[in-house]
Every structure is written in structure tokens, then in C-alpha cells.
Scaffold this motif. Structure first.
Motif, PDB file in Angstrom:
ATOM      1  N   LYS A 273       0.834  -1.206   0.000  1.00 12.39           N
ATOM      2  CA  LYS A 273       0.000   0.000   0.000  1.00 12.39           C
ATOM      3  C   LYS A 273       0.862   1.246   0.000  1.00 12.39           C
ATOM      4  O   LYS A 273       1.918   1.295   0.617  1.00 12.39           O
TER       5      LYS A 273
ATOM      6  N   THR B  64      -8.041  25.114   2.127  1.00 12.59           N
ATOM      7  CA  THR B  64      -8.287  24.120   3.164  1.00 12.59           C
ATOM      8  C   THR B  64      -7.066  23.838   4.032  1.00 12.59           C
ATOM      9  O   THR B  64      -7.096  22.952   4.868  1.00 12.59           O
TER      10      THR B  64
ATOM     11  N   LYS C 270      -0.012   5.265   0.799  1.00  6.67           N
ATOM     12  CA  LYS C 270      -1.096   6.123   1.270  1.00  6.67           C
ATOM     13  C   LYS C 270      -0.596   7.546   1.452  1.00  6.67           C
ATOM     14  O   LYS C 270       0.484   7.780   1.970  1.00  6.67           O
ATOM     15  N   ARG C 271      -1.424   8.484   0.996  1.00 11.60           N
ATOM     16  CA  ARG C 271      -1.172   9.909   1.231  1.00 11.60           C
ATOM     17  C   ARG C 271      -2.511  10.563   1.493  1.00 11.60           C
ATOM     18  O   ARG C 271      -3.367  10.609   0.618  1.00 11.60           O
ATOM     19  N   GLY C 272      -2.691  11.037   2.704  1.00 11.99           N
ATOM     20  CA  GLY C 272      -3.977  11.617   3.070  1.00 11.99           C
ATOM     21  C   GLY C 272      -5.061  10.567   2.985  1.00 11.99           C
ATOM     22  O   GLY C 272      -4.942   9.487   3.555  1.00 11.99           O
ATOM     23  N   ASP C 273      -6.128  10.884   2.258  1.00 10.52           N
ATOM     24  CA  ASP C 273      -7.238   9.952   2.103  1.00 10.52           C
ATOM     25  C   ASP C 273      -7.062   9.027   0.896  1.00 10.52           C
ATOM     26  O   ASP C 273      -7.861   8.122   0.694  1.00 10.52           O
ATOM     27  N   ASP C 274      -6.037   9.256   0.096  1.00  9.62           N
ATOM     28  CA  ASP C 274      -5.815   8.448  -1.098  1.00  9.62           C
ATOM     29  C   ASP C 274      -4.922   7.257  -0.776  1.00  9.62           C
ATOM     30  O   ASP C 274      -3.871   7.402  -0.162  1.00  9.62           O
ATOM     31  N   THR C 275      -5.349   6.079  -1.200  1.00 12.59           N
ATOM     32  CA  THR C 275      -4.566   4.861  -0.999  1.00 12.59           C
ATOM     33  C   THR C 275      -4.467   4.101  -2.316  1.00 12.59           C
ATOM     34  O   THR C 275      -5.473   3.876  -2.975  1.00 12.59           O
TER      35      THR C 275
ATOM     36  N   TYR D 130       2.745  11.562  -5.916  1.00 15.35           N
ATOM     37  CA  TYR D 130       1.825  11.876  -4.816  1.00 15.35           C
ATOM     38  C   TYR D 130       2.343  13.036  -3.975  1.00 15.35           C
ATOM     39  O   TYR D 130       1.574  13.873  -3.526  1.00 15.35           O
TER      40      TYR D 130
END
Length: 72
Positions: A11, A58, A13-18, A49
Motif C-alpha cells: 500500500k 483548506t 497512502k497519502r492523506g485519504d488516497d490509498t 503523490y
């Protein structure tokens, strides 16, 4: 078709992205080779990424100390 004896999930993963990649192989040597290849490829993608930045609107304040504090 026979199912491979070994399964491994890699996996990124960065933030909400996987990004996930499931690797299967009939033996441990083949699994090791395939996992290494996937890790190299995901390492290349990791650079892409890192370049993705959240919208300026934000972003949180650099000195945010509590969840309720949001910088403008």
C-alpha cells in the motif's frame, strides 16, 4: 486455474488516497521478486503523490495546536 500459495498487499497512502497492489506467487522466491518490483514502481509513484498539494483554502495553520483551530 490454481491459486497461488502466497499473497501480499503493498500500500501507498497519502492523506485519504490509498493505492493498493495485491501480489501473488506460487513460491516465496517469486513473491519476493514481485513485491520488490511493485515497491520500486510504487516508489516512483510516491514522488507524484508528494507533488499533489491540498487547496490553499483548506490548509491548516502551521502552528495549529488543537483540532478546533483552522487558519485562513
Amino acid at each position: 486455474m490454481t491459486e497461488d500459495a502466497f499473497t501480499y498487499t503493498v500500500k501507498l497512502k497519502r492523506g485519504d488516497d490509498t493505492q493498493k497492489c495485491k501480489v501473488t506467487a506460487p513460491d516465496i522466491e517469486t513473491l519476493t521478486e514481485r513485491v520488490d518490483a511493485v515497491r520500486r514502481k510504487l516508489g516512483e509513484w510516491a514522488g507524484d503523490y508528494r507533488e499533489i498539494q491540498p487547496d490553499e483554502e483548506t490548509r491548516l495553520a502551521d502552528d495549529q495546536s488543537e483540532l478546533g483551530e483552522v487558519g485562513a
